[in-house]
Design an enzyme around this catalytic site. Sequence first.
Site, PDB file in Angstrom:
ATOM      1  N   SER A  70     -13.895 -16.190  13.559  1.00  0.00           N
ATOM      2  CA  SER A  70     -13.680 -17.386  14.377  1.00  0.00           C
ATOM      3  C   SER A  70     -13.962 -17.100  15.838  1.00  0.00           C
ATOM      4  O   SER A  70     -13.765 -15.983  16.315  1.00  0.00           O
ATOM      5  CB  SER A  70     -12.218 -17.826  14.240  1.00  0.00           C
ATOM      6  OG  SER A  70     -11.863 -18.735  15.272  1.00  0.00           O
ATOM      7  N   TYR A 121      -3.089 -17.154  14.375  1.00  0.00           N
ATOM      8  CA  TYR A 121      -4.313 -17.369  13.590  1.00  0.00           C
ATOM      9  C   TYR A 121      -5.450 -16.505  14.149  1.00  0.00           C
ATOM     10  O   TYR A 121      -6.101 -15.757  13.413  1.00  0.00           O
ATOM     11  CB  TYR A 121      -4.709 -18.850  13.633  1.00  0.00           C
ATOM     12  CG  TYR A 121      -6.124 -19.097  13.162  1.00  0.00           C
ATOM     13  CD1 TYR A 121      -7.153 -19.298  14.078  1.00  0.00           C
ATOM     14  CD2 TYR A 121      -6.429 -19.088  11.811  1.00  0.00           C
ATOM     15  CE1 TYR A 121      -8.454 -19.494  13.647  1.00  0.00           C
ATOM     16  CE2 TYR A 121      -7.731 -19.286  11.373  1.00  0.00           C
ATOM     17  CZ  TYR A 121      -8.750 -19.485  12.305  1.00  0.00           C
ATOM     18  OH  TYR A 121     -10.040 -19.671  11.886  1.00  0.00           O
ATOM     19  N   LYS A 123      -7.617 -13.161  12.589  1.00  0.00           N
ATOM     20  CA  LYS A 123      -9.080 -13.077  12.475  1.00  0.00           C
ATOM     21  C   LYS A 123      -9.581 -11.816  13.184  1.00  0.00           C
ATOM     22  O   LYS A 123     -10.462 -11.109  12.684  1.00  0.00           O
ATOM     23  CB  LYS A 123      -9.736 -14.323  13.072  1.00  0.00           C
ATOM     24  CG  LYS A 123      -9.570 -15.572  12.213  1.00  0.00           C
ATOM     25  CD  LYS A 123     -10.171 -15.378  10.823  1.00  0.00           C
ATOM     26  CE  LYS A 123     -10.027 -16.601   9.948  1.00  0.00           C
ATOM     27  NZ  LYS A 123     -10.613 -16.396   8.606  1.00  0.00           N
TER      28      LYS A 123
END
Length: 339
Positions: free
Chosen positions: A126, A150, A154
Amino acid sequence: MSGTILLTGGAGYIGSHTYVALKRAGYEVVILDNFANARDDVPDRLEVITGAPVTLHRADVLDKAAVAEVFRAHKIDAVVHFAAKKAVGESQKIPLEYIETNCTGLVNLLMAMRDAGVFKIVFSSSATVYAETEDWPIPESAPLGYASTYALTKLMGEQIITQAAGSDDRWRHGILRYFNPAGAHDSALIGEDPQDIPNNLMPYIAKVAVGELPELNIFGNDYPTPDGTGVRDYIHVMDLAEGHVKSLDALMAGGDSHIVNLGTGKGYSVMDMLASYSRACGRDLPYKVTPRRAGDLACYYGDPSKARALLGWEVARDLDDMCQTSWNWISRRSNMRAG
Ligand code: WQD
C-alpha cells in the site's frame, strides 16, 4: 503465460478483479478466501465473467492446516496475496487482530509456500507505507513510515518478505504499493461492495448516486490544493489487476524481485471525482462541506515510472472510466436488490 496461481483474498474487491485478469492472461487460479469481506456469490459471478468453473477453498490464512491442504491439493507455481484486513480506521480500534491476520497470516502462508517448494509471491502492499511527504509524485525510494496499524502491517509485511528472501535466494517477490483503487469490471457483475457505510470516497459517492445515502460529506475544502479539497491518486481496479499480472509474469519468466508503485502519477481532487461521477450517473450529486477528517493529508499521489520501465505496465483508464464503471456496477446491483 501459464501456471497455477494461489490467489488469496480472491473473492474480495481487488482480488476478484485480479482473478479475471489472471484467467484472461492464461493462468489457472485457485482462490483461498474466508469471505469476511466478500459476498458469497462472487465466485458464481466470476464463473459468468470467465466462462469457467472457479476452484475455491473457503478458509482463513490463519488456518495452517487449511493453507497446507491447498498446496497438497494443487500444484501451485506462485501466490498472489491479497487476504488481509484493510480498513485504516478499524485498524486503530483492533490493532492486534490486524497484526494477527495481516502479519501472522502472511508468515503462515510463506511457511506453507516454503514447505511446498513455492517461492514466488506477489504481495498487495500500500502507498500508506510512505511517510508523510510533500514531495509528489512519490517514488519508491521515498522514506517509509506509518500513520495507522493498517499501514504498519503492510510495512511489516514487506519486511517479512524481504527478510525471508535474504535467507534463501529461491524467493522472488513483487511488492506492489498502490494508492486508491476505484471503479469496477466492465461487466458490472463485480465491483466494490462494502457491507456498511464506506470510509472511502468513491464507494460513498456511489451510494449517494444510487440513493442509499443522502449526500456526500466533503471533509474540508481549505487544503492547499487547486480547489481546496483533498487530492489522491485514484487508479482503476482493472489497471491495478493488470499490474499484478505483469508483476507475476515477470517473476514466472525468471525476473528479479521488485518493489513498484501502481498509480496513475497524477492526482484528482474530491470535486474532480464528484463532477466525474455526476457525468456518469447523469445528475448533480448533493454534498456539504464538513470539517477535515483527522489524519487526512492534503495531497498524495505516486510516481509509476518504475513499474512502466520494469514491468511494461501503465494505466489505460482514467477517472471517467472509474466513475462510469462504478456507476454501472452499483446501479445494476441496486436494481437487482430492489427487484
Ligand atoms: C480520499 C479523499 C478524503 C470520504 C485510503 C485508505 C485506504 C488505502 C488508500 C490501500 C480524502 C476525501 C473521503 C468521504 C471525503 N488503501 N473524502 N468524504 O484518505 O487516501 O485513504 O488510502 O492501502 O483505502 O487509507 O482515501 O477514499 O478515504 O479519501 O471528502 O466521505 O476523499 O478527505 O481527501 P484515503 P479516502
